[in-house]
Design an enzyme around this catalytic site. Sequence first.
Site, PDB file in Angstrom:
ATOM      1  N   SER A 158       0.805  -1.215   0.000  1.00  0.00           N
ATOM      2  CA  SER A 158       0.000   0.000   0.000  1.00  0.00           C
ATOM      3  C   SER A 158       0.842   1.270   0.000  1.00  0.00           C
ATOM      4  O   SER A 158       0.341   2.344  -0.360  1.00  0.00           O
ATOM      5  CB  SER A 158      -0.950   0.013   1.208  1.00  0.00           C
ATOM      6  OG  SER A 158      -0.223  -0.065   2.423  1.00  0.00           O
ATOM      7  N   ASP A 400      -2.226   6.559  11.661  1.00  0.00           N
ATOM      8  CA  ASP A 400      -1.467   6.105  10.504  1.00  0.00           C
ATOM      9  C   ASP A 400      -0.196   6.936  10.372  1.00  0.00           C
ATOM     10  O   ASP A 400      -0.228   8.078   9.925  1.00  0.00           O
ATOM     11  CB  ASP A 400      -2.315   6.218   9.232  1.00  0.00           C
ATOM     12  CG  ASP A 400      -1.605   5.650   8.005  1.00  0.00           C
ATOM     13  OD1 ASP A 400      -0.436   5.228   8.132  1.00  0.00           O
ATOM     14  OD2 ASP A 400      -2.218   5.636   6.922  1.00  0.00           O
ATOM     15  N   HIS A 403       1.740   5.622   6.043  1.00  0.00           N
ATOM     16  CA  HIS A 403       1.465   6.234   4.744  1.00  0.00           C
ATOM     17  C   HIS A 403       1.674   7.742   4.822  1.00  0.00           C
ATOM     18  O   HIS A 403       2.036   8.277   5.867  1.00  0.00           O
ATOM     19  CB  HIS A 403       0.040   5.891   4.307  1.00  0.00           C
ATOM     20  CG  HIS A 403      -0.206   4.417   4.235  1.00  0.00           C
ATOM     21  ND1 HIS A 403      -0.813   3.713   5.255  1.00  0.00           N
ATOM     22  CD2 HIS A 403       0.090   3.514   3.270  1.00  0.00           C
ATOM     23  CE1 HIS A 403      -0.879   2.436   4.921  1.00  0.00           C
ATOM     24  NE2 HIS A 403      -0.340   2.288   3.729  1.00  0.00           N
TER      25      HIS A 403
END
Length: 425
Positions: A158, A400, A403
Amino acid sequence: MKSSSSSSSSSSSSFFLFYSHKERCLKMGRSAPFIFSSLGLTTIFSMILLISPNPFKAMPKNDDPDDQKLLLMEPQKAEDNCDLFKGHWIPDLNRVSQYTNSSCVTIPDAKNCFRHGRADTDFLNWKWKPEKCDLPSFDPRAFLGIVRGKTLAFIGDSVARNHMESLLCLLSKEEAPKDVYKDSEDRNRIWHFPVHDFTLKIIWTKFLVVGEERMTNGSSSGVYDLYLDKIDENWTRELHTIDYVVISDAHWFFRPIYLHVGSEVVACVFCNAPNIADRGVSFALRMAFRAALKHINHCKNCKNIVTMVRTFSPSHFENGDWDTGGNCNRSSPFGQDEISLETTDWELRNMQVEEVEIAINEGGKRRRYAVLDITRAMLMRPDGHPSEHWGNKWLKGYNDCVHWCLPGPIDMWSDFLLAVIRKLV
Protein backbone atom coordinates in the site's frame (compact mmCIF):
# COMPACT_ATOMS: atom_id res chain seq x y z
CA MET A 1 16.53 -10.27 17.52
CA LYS A 2 18.15 -13.67 17.48
CA SER A 3 21.30 -14.45 15.55
CA SER A 4 21.74 -17.63 13.58
CA SER A 5 22.99 -20.66 15.46
CA SER A 6 26.67 -21.61 15.34
CA SER A 7 25.99 -25.01 13.78
CA SER A 8 24.05 -24.95 10.54
CA SER A 9 22.35 -27.84 8.82
CA SER A 10 23.27 -29.02 5.33
CA SER A 11 19.96 -27.68 4.01
CA SER A 12 20.75 -24.21 5.34
CA SER A 13 24.18 -24.32 3.69
CA SER A 14 22.60 -25.28 0.39
CA PHE A 15 20.17 -22.41 0.79
CA PHE A 16 22.92 -19.80 1.04
CA LEU A 17 24.78 -21.30 -1.93
CA PHE A 18 21.53 -21.34 -3.90
CA TYR A 19 21.18 -17.59 -3.67
CA SER A 20 24.69 -16.10 -3.80
CA HIS A 21 28.13 -16.10 -2.27
CA LYS A 22 28.10 -12.31 -2.62
CA GLU A 23 25.76 -11.63 0.27
CA ARG A 24 27.20 -9.22 2.78
CA CYS A 25 26.66 -9.71 6.47
CA LEU A 26 24.80 -6.81 8.01
CA LYS A 27 24.81 -5.91 11.68
CA MET A 28 21.91 -7.63 13.32
CA GLY A 29 22.01 -5.88 16.69
CA ARG A 30 19.05 -3.56 16.75
CA SER A 31 15.65 -3.27 18.32
CA ALA A 32 13.14 -5.67 16.83
CA PRO A 33 9.81 -4.28 15.59
CA PHE A 34 6.56 -5.28 17.18
CA ILE A 35 5.23 -8.82 16.77
CA PHE A 36 1.63 -9.55 15.89
CA SER A 37 0.39 -12.31 18.08
CA SER A 38 -3.37 -12.28 17.81
CA LEU A 39 -6.07 -12.27 15.17
CA GLY A 40 -7.33 -8.90 16.34
CA LEU A 41 -3.99 -7.14 15.88
CA THR A 42 -3.40 -8.82 12.52
CA THR A 43 -6.81 -7.75 11.22
CA ILE A 44 -6.34 -4.16 12.38
CA PHE A 45 -2.91 -3.76 10.79
CA SER A 46 -4.07 -5.36 7.55
CA MET A 47 -6.93 -2.86 7.36
CA ILE A 48 -4.48 0.00 7.90
CA LEU A 49 -2.46 -1.16 4.89
CA LEU A 50 -5.47 -1.23 2.53
CA ILE A 51 -6.72 1.89 0.76
CA SER A 52 -9.32 2.75 -1.84
CA PRO A 53 -9.06 5.75 -4.19
CA ASN A 54 -11.95 7.48 -5.93
CA PRO A 55 -12.51 7.46 -9.71
CA PHE A 56 -11.64 10.24 -12.15
CA LYS A 57 -14.33 12.53 -13.42
CA ALA A 58 -12.32 15.09 -15.41
CA MET A 59 -11.78 14.98 -19.18
CA PRO A 60 -8.33 14.95 -20.82
CA LYS A 61 -6.96 18.06 -22.46
CA ASN A 62 -4.92 18.29 -25.65
CA ASP A 63 -1.13 18.71 -25.86
CA ASP A 64 0.50 21.49 -27.84
CA PRO A 65 2.54 19.66 -30.54
CA ASP A 66 5.11 22.46 -30.63
CA ASP A 67 6.04 21.72 -27.04
CA GLN A 68 6.90 18.07 -27.72
CA LYS A 69 10.38 19.04 -28.95
CA LEU A 70 11.27 20.23 -25.44
CA LEU A 71 10.17 17.16 -23.54
CA LEU A 72 13.36 15.12 -23.78
CA MET A 73 15.75 17.97 -23.03
CA GLU A 74 18.33 17.13 -20.39
CA PRO A 75 17.81 18.62 -16.92
CA GLN A 76 20.54 20.72 -15.36
CA LYS A 77 23.95 19.28 -16.20
CA ALA A 78 25.07 19.52 -12.58
CA GLU A 79 22.75 16.61 -11.81
CA ASP A 80 24.86 14.23 -13.87
CA ASN A 81 27.55 14.12 -11.18
CA CYS A 82 25.35 14.90 -8.19
CA ASP A 83 23.89 12.57 -5.60
CA LEU A 84 20.27 13.70 -5.68
CA PHE A 85 19.43 11.61 -2.63
CA LYS A 86 21.91 13.16 -0.19
CA GLY A 87 20.72 16.51 1.07
CA HIS A 88 18.24 18.22 3.39
CA TRP A 89 14.90 19.99 3.40
CA ILE A 90 14.89 23.76 3.05
CA PRO A 91 12.00 26.19 3.64
CA ASP A 92 10.23 27.27 0.47
CA LEU A 93 7.53 29.72 1.52
CA ASN A 94 6.70 30.52 -2.11
CA ARG A 95 6.16 26.88 -2.97
CA VAL A 96 2.76 26.13 -4.51
CA SER A 97 1.59 22.53 -4.54
CA GLN A 98 0.86 21.24 -8.04
CA TYR A 99 -2.50 19.99 -6.80
CA THR A 100 -4.77 20.31 -3.79
CA ASN A 101 -7.02 17.91 -1.95
CA SER A 102 -9.92 19.38 -3.90
CA SER A 103 -8.36 19.73 -7.37
CA CYS A 104 -7.23 16.08 -7.50
CA VAL A 105 -10.38 13.97 -7.48
CA THR A 106 -8.51 10.67 -7.06
CA ILE A 107 -7.01 11.26 -3.62
CA PRO A 108 -8.14 8.30 -1.50
CA ASP A 109 -10.11 9.24 1.57
CA ALA A 110 -7.49 7.80 3.92
CA LYS A 111 -4.79 10.13 2.52
CA ASN A 112 -6.96 13.26 2.35
CA CYS A 113 -5.59 14.69 5.57
CA PHE A 114 -7.10 18.16 5.16
CA ARG A 115 -10.54 16.70 4.65
CA HIS A 116 -10.19 14.88 7.95
CA GLY A 117 -9.22 17.87 10.02
CA ARG A 118 -5.53 18.53 9.56
CA ALA A 119 -5.25 22.28 10.08
CA ASP A 120 -1.54 23.05 9.57
CA THR A 121 -0.17 23.59 6.07
CA ASP A 122 3.46 24.41 6.86
CA PHE A 123 4.50 20.82 6.10
CA LEU A 124 3.86 21.60 2.41
CA ASN A 125 6.32 24.52 2.33
CA TRP A 126 9.56 22.55 2.14
CA LYS A 127 11.79 21.57 -0.77
CA TRP A 128 14.40 18.82 -1.00
CA LYS A 129 17.84 20.30 -1.65
CA PRO A 130 20.64 17.94 -2.72
CA GLU A 131 24.02 18.97 -1.35
CA LYS A 132 25.72 19.77 -4.67
CA CYS A 133 22.92 20.62 -7.09
CA ASP A 134 19.21 21.35 -7.37
CA LEU A 135 16.43 18.85 -7.89
CA PRO A 136 13.98 20.13 -10.52
CA SER A 137 10.33 20.01 -9.56
CA PHE A 138 8.19 17.42 -11.26
CA ASP A 139 7.11 18.43 -14.77
CA PRO A 140 3.98 16.47 -15.77
CA ARG A 141 4.23 17.46 -19.42
CA ALA A 142 7.85 16.34 -19.67
CA PHE A 143 7.07 13.10 -17.87
CA LEU A 144 4.15 12.23 -20.12
CA GLY A 145 6.25 13.05 -23.15
CA ILE A 146 8.95 10.59 -22.09
CA VAL A 147 6.51 7.76 -21.29
CA ARG A 148 4.29 8.28 -24.33
CA GLY A 149 3.10 4.91 -25.60
CA LYS A 150 4.56 3.12 -22.57
CA THR A 151 3.36 1.33 -19.43
CA LEU A 152 4.62 2.04 -15.92
CA ALA A 153 3.73 -0.23 -13.00
CA PHE A 154 4.20 0.19 -9.28
CA ILE A 155 4.72 -3.26 -7.79
CA GLY A 156 4.40 -3.61 -4.03
CA ASP A 157 2.19 -2.93 -1.03
CA SER A 158 0.00 0.00 0.00
CA VAL A 159 2.98 2.38 0.28
CA ALA A 160 3.74 1.63 -3.38
CA ARG A 161 0.12 2.50 -4.05
CA ASN A 162 0.54 5.72 -2.04
CA HIS A 163 3.33 6.75 -4.45
CA MET A 164 1.21 5.87 -7.47
CA GLU A 165 -1.68 7.96 -6.10
CA SER A 166 0.68 10.92 -5.69
CA LEU A 167 1.93 10.55 -9.27
CA LEU A 168 -1.66 10.26 -10.49
CA CYS A 169 -2.50 13.63 -8.93
CA LEU A 170 0.62 15.25 -10.36
CA LEU A 171 -0.13 13.99 -13.87
CA SER A 172 -3.79 14.96 -13.72
CA LYS A 173 -2.73 18.60 -13.98
CA GLU A 174 -1.66 17.86 -17.56
CA GLU A 175 -4.15 15.15 -18.55
CA ALA A 176 -6.95 13.39 -16.70
CA PRO A 177 -6.70 9.65 -17.28
CA LYS A 178 -9.44 7.11 -17.60
CA ASP A 179 -9.99 4.63 -14.79
CA VAL A 180 -10.08 1.39 -16.79
CA TYR A 181 -9.70 -1.45 -14.28
CA LYS A 182 -10.24 -2.27 -10.61
CA ASP A 183 -10.24 -5.79 -9.19
CA SER A 184 -12.82 -7.05 -6.70
CA GLU A 185 -10.60 -6.20 -3.70
CA ASP A 186 -9.55 -2.81 -5.11
CA ARG A 187 -5.88 -3.75 -4.86
CA ASN A 188 -4.93 -3.84 -8.54
CA ARG A 189 -5.82 -0.76 -10.59
CA ILE A 190 -5.12 0.50 -14.12
CA TRP A 191 -5.44 4.02 -15.54
CA HIS A 192 -4.90 5.10 -19.13
CA PHE A 193 -3.89 8.54 -20.43
CA PRO A 194 -5.38 8.43 -23.94
CA VAL A 195 -3.75 11.58 -25.32
CA HIS A 196 -0.31 10.18 -24.51
CA ASP A 197 -1.25 6.49 -24.80
CA PHE A 198 0.34 5.99 -21.38
CA THR A 199 -0.80 3.27 -18.96
CA LEU A 200 -0.27 3.48 -15.20
CA LYS A 201 -0.74 0.43 -12.97
CA ILE A 202 -0.54 -0.63 -9.35
CA ILE A 203 0.10 -4.36 -8.95
CA TRP A 204 -0.39 -5.63 -5.42
CA THR A 205 2.07 -7.99 -3.75
CA LYS A 206 2.76 -8.35 -0.03
CA PHE A 207 6.08 -10.19 -0.27
CA LEU A 208 7.16 -10.29 -3.97
CA VAL A 209 7.46 -14.05 -3.50
CA VAL A 210 4.61 -16.44 -2.67
CA GLY A 211 3.34 -15.93 0.87
CA GLU A 212 0.61 -17.91 2.60
CA GLU A 213 -0.93 -17.11 5.97
CA ARG A 214 -1.32 -19.98 8.39
CA MET A 215 -4.85 -20.61 9.57
CA THR A 216 -5.81 -21.72 13.06
CA ASN A 217 -9.25 -23.30 13.38
CA GLY A 218 -10.32 -21.46 10.24
CA SER A 219 -9.09 -18.08 11.48
CA SER A 220 -6.11 -15.96 10.51
CA SER A 221 -3.03 -16.45 12.66
CA GLY A 222 -0.83 -13.55 11.54
CA VAL A 223 1.95 -16.07 10.81
CA TYR A 224 3.15 -16.42 7.21
CA ASP A 225 5.07 -19.00 5.17
CA LEU A 226 7.20 -17.45 2.41
CA TYR A 227 8.47 -19.58 -0.47
CA LEU A 228 11.66 -17.99 -1.71
CA ASP A 229 11.85 -20.15 -4.83
CA LYS A 230 8.32 -19.20 -5.95
CA ILE A 231 7.65 -15.70 -7.27
CA ASP A 232 4.21 -14.13 -6.75
CA GLU A 233 2.50 -14.55 -10.12
CA ASN A 234 0.21 -11.59 -9.49
CA TRP A 235 3.03 -9.33 -10.71
CA THR A 236 5.13 -11.67 -12.85
CA ARG A 237 2.33 -12.63 -15.23
CA GLU A 238 2.18 -9.04 -16.49
CA LEU A 239 5.88 -8.26 -16.45
CA HIS A 240 6.43 -8.68 -20.19
CA THR A 241 3.84 -5.94 -20.88
CA ILE A 242 5.58 -3.31 -18.71
CA ASP A 243 8.21 -0.79 -19.80
CA TYR A 244 8.98 0.85 -16.44
CA VAL A 245 8.76 -0.93 -13.09
CA VAL A 246 8.94 0.75 -9.67
CA ILE A 247 9.29 -2.16 -7.28
CA SER A 248 9.16 -1.95 -3.48
CA ASP A 249 8.02 -3.86 -0.42
CA ALA A 250 8.87 -4.11 3.27
CA HIS A 251 6.10 -3.40 5.76
CA TRP A 252 4.50 -6.85 5.57
CA PHE A 253 7.80 -8.45 6.64
CA PHE A 254 7.47 -7.13 10.20
CA ARG A 255 5.59 -10.18 11.49
CA PRO A 256 6.25 -13.87 12.23
CA ILE A 257 7.48 -15.49 9.01
CA TYR A 258 8.92 -18.89 8.08
CA LEU A 259 11.18 -18.92 5.02
CA HIS A 260 11.05 -21.96 2.74
CA VAL A 261 13.19 -23.22 -0.12
CA GLY A 262 11.54 -26.25 -1.60
CA SER A 263 10.23 -28.42 1.22
CA GLU A 264 12.69 -27.10 3.81
CA VAL A 265 12.31 -24.28 6.33
CA VAL A 266 15.65 -22.48 6.11
CA ALA A 267 15.11 -19.48 8.41
CA CYS A 268 12.45 -17.42 10.13
CA VAL A 269 11.55 -13.98 11.42
CA PHE A 270 10.16 -13.53 14.97
CA CYS A 271 9.51 -17.26 15.17
CA ASN A 272 11.12 -18.27 18.49
CA ALA A 273 11.16 -21.83 17.18
CA PRO A 274 13.70 -24.52 18.09
CA ASN A 275 16.31 -25.49 15.47
CA ILE A 276 15.35 -22.63 13.13
CA ALA A 277 17.59 -19.57 12.82
CA ASP A 278 15.81 -16.25 13.29
CA ARG A 279 17.59 -14.17 10.65
CA GLY A 280 15.52 -11.00 11.01
CA VAL A 281 13.52 -8.75 8.73
CA SER A 282 16.48 -7.54 6.67
CA PHE A 283 17.50 -11.06 5.70
CA ALA A 284 13.96 -12.08 4.72
CA LEU A 285 13.44 -8.93 2.67
CA ARG A 286 16.86 -9.37 1.04
CA MET A 287 15.99 -12.88 -0.10
CA ALA A 288 12.64 -11.74 -1.49
CA PHE A 289 14.22 -8.88 -3.45
CA ARG A 290 17.00 -11.13 -4.70
CA ALA A 291 14.49 -13.64 -6.00
CA ALA A 292 12.38 -10.89 -7.61
CA LEU A 293 15.31 -9.16 -9.35
CA LYS A 294 16.69 -12.51 -10.48
CA HIS A 295 13.32 -13.24 -12.06
CA ILE A 296 13.41 -9.90 -13.89
CA ASN A 297 16.93 -10.64 -15.14
CA HIS A 298 15.78 -13.99 -16.53
CA CYS A 299 12.53 -12.73 -18.07
CA LYS A 300 12.93 -13.67 -21.74
CA ASN A 301 10.15 -11.40 -23.02
CA CYS A 302 11.17 -8.33 -20.99
CA LYS A 303 13.61 -6.94 -23.55
CA ASN A 304 13.54 -3.22 -22.79
CA ILE A 305 12.25 -3.14 -19.23
CA VAL A 306 13.60 -0.48 -16.86
CA THR A 307 13.52 -1.53 -13.19
CA MET A 308 13.65 1.01 -10.36
CA VAL A 309 13.84 -0.15 -6.75
CA ARG A 310 12.26 2.35 -4.36
CA THR A 311 14.02 2.09 -1.01
CA PHE A 312 12.37 1.69 2.37
CA SER A 313 9.82 4.30 3.43
CA PRO A 314 10.14 4.83 7.20
CA SER A 315 7.30 5.21 9.66
CA HIS A 316 7.43 7.77 12.49
CA PHE A 317 5.46 6.51 15.47
CA GLU A 318 6.14 8.43 18.67
CA ASN A 319 4.81 7.91 22.21
CA GLY A 320 4.02 4.28 21.41
CA ASP A 321 3.64 1.89 18.50
CA TRP A 322 0.74 1.75 16.04
CA ASP A 323 -1.26 -0.42 18.47
CA THR A 324 -0.29 1.30 21.74
CA GLY A 325 -1.32 4.89 21.06
CA GLY A 326 1.63 5.96 18.93
CA ASN A 327 1.17 9.09 16.83
CA CYS A 328 3.05 11.42 14.46
CA ASN A 329 1.85 14.95 15.13
CA ARG A 330 4.92 16.97 14.19
CA SER A 331 4.44 19.90 11.81
CA SER A 332 7.95 20.40 10.39
CA PRO A 333 10.85 18.24 9.15
CA PHE A 334 13.82 16.96 11.11
CA GLY A 335 17.25 18.39 10.37
CA GLN A 336 20.12 16.17 9.24
CA ASP A 337 21.49 16.02 12.77
CA GLU A 338 18.16 14.77 14.14
CA ILE A 339 18.05 11.47 12.25
CA SER A 340 20.08 8.31 12.76
CA LEU A 341 21.55 6.11 10.06
CA GLU A 342 22.09 3.33 12.60
CA THR A 343 18.53 2.06 12.45
CA THR A 344 16.58 -0.78 10.89
CA ASP A 345 15.22 1.73 8.36
CA TRP A 346 18.70 2.50 7.04
CA GLU A 347 19.79 -1.14 7.19
CA LEU A 348 16.88 -2.09 4.95
CA ARG A 349 17.78 0.75 2.58
CA ASN A 350 21.41 -0.44 2.37
CA MET A 351 20.30 -3.98 1.70
CA GLN A 352 18.07 -2.88 -1.18
CA VAL A 353 20.90 -0.88 -2.76
CA GLU A 354 23.20 -3.89 -2.45
CA GLU A 355 20.66 -6.15 -4.12
CA VAL A 356 20.33 -3.75 -7.05
CA GLU A 357 24.13 -3.85 -7.43
CA ILE A 358 24.00 -7.65 -7.50
CA ALA A 359 21.21 -7.59 -10.08
CA ILE A 360 23.16 -5.16 -12.27
CA ASN A 361 26.23 -7.40 -12.18
CA GLU A 362 24.18 -10.48 -13.03
CA GLY A 363 22.02 -8.80 -15.67
CA GLY A 364 24.84 -7.08 -17.50
CA LYS A 365 23.84 -4.96 -20.47
CA ARG A 366 20.58 -6.86 -20.92
CA ARG A 367 18.84 -4.94 -18.12
CA ARG A 368 18.60 -1.37 -16.87
CA TYR A 369 18.33 -0.77 -13.12
CA ALA A 370 18.16 2.29 -10.91
CA VAL A 371 17.47 3.14 -7.27
CA LEU A 372 14.85 5.63 -6.07
CA ASP A 373 16.66 6.27 -2.81
CA ILE A 374 14.00 8.05 -0.76
CA THR A 375 14.94 6.74 2.71
CA ARG A 376 17.24 9.53 3.92
CA ALA A 377 14.87 12.27 2.77
CA MET A 378 11.83 10.63 4.34
CA LEU A 379 13.54 9.88 7.63
CA MET A 380 13.46 13.66 8.01
CA ARG A 381 9.70 13.96 7.39
CA PRO A 382 7.81 12.89 10.54
CA ASP A 383 5.36 15.66 9.70
CA GLY A 384 4.09 14.10 6.48
CA HIS A 385 1.86 11.27 7.77
CA PRO A 386 -1.92 11.33 8.31
CA SER A 387 -1.63 10.38 12.02
CA GLU A 388 -5.25 10.69 13.23
CA HIS A 389 -6.38 12.55 10.08
CA TRP A 390 -7.21 9.53 7.93
CA GLY A 391 -10.96 9.00 8.15
CA ASN A 392 -10.70 6.31 10.76
CA LYS A 393 -14.21 4.82 10.81
CA TRP A 394 -13.45 1.35 12.14
CA LEU A 395 -10.15 1.76 13.99
CA LYS A 396 -10.80 4.54 16.47
CA GLY A 397 -7.68 5.44 18.37
CA TYR A 398 -5.23 4.03 15.81
CA ASN A 399 -3.04 6.49 13.93
CA ASP A 400 -1.47 6.10 10.50
CA CYS A 401 2.22 6.99 10.64
CA VAL A 402 3.16 4.65 7.77
CA HIS A 403 1.46 6.23 4.74
CA TRP A 404 1.73 9.86 3.59
CA CYS A 405 -0.72 12.74 3.22
CA LEU A 406 -1.74 13.91 -0.25
CA PRO A 407 -0.58 16.47 -1.06
CA GLY A 408 2.57 16.11 1.00
CA PRO A 409 6.29 15.25 1.00
CA ILE A 410 5.65 11.99 -0.88
CA ASP A 411 5.10 14.14 -4.00
CA MET A 412 8.88 14.67 -4.04
CA TRP A 413 9.32 10.98 -4.87
CA SER A 414 8.15 11.80 -8.38
CA ASP A 415 10.81 14.53 -8.62
CA PHE A 416 13.29 11.69 -8.08
CA LEU A 417 11.38 9.44 -10.48
CA LEU A 418 11.52 11.91 -13.36
CA ALA A 419 15.20 12.71 -12.75
CA VAL A 420 16.10 9.01 -12.76
CA ILE A 421 14.05 8.20 -15.86
CA ARG A 422 15.66 11.11 -17.72
CA LYS A 423 19.07 9.58 -17.07
CA LEU A 424 17.96 6.17 -18.31
CA VAL A 425 16.24 7.09 -21.58
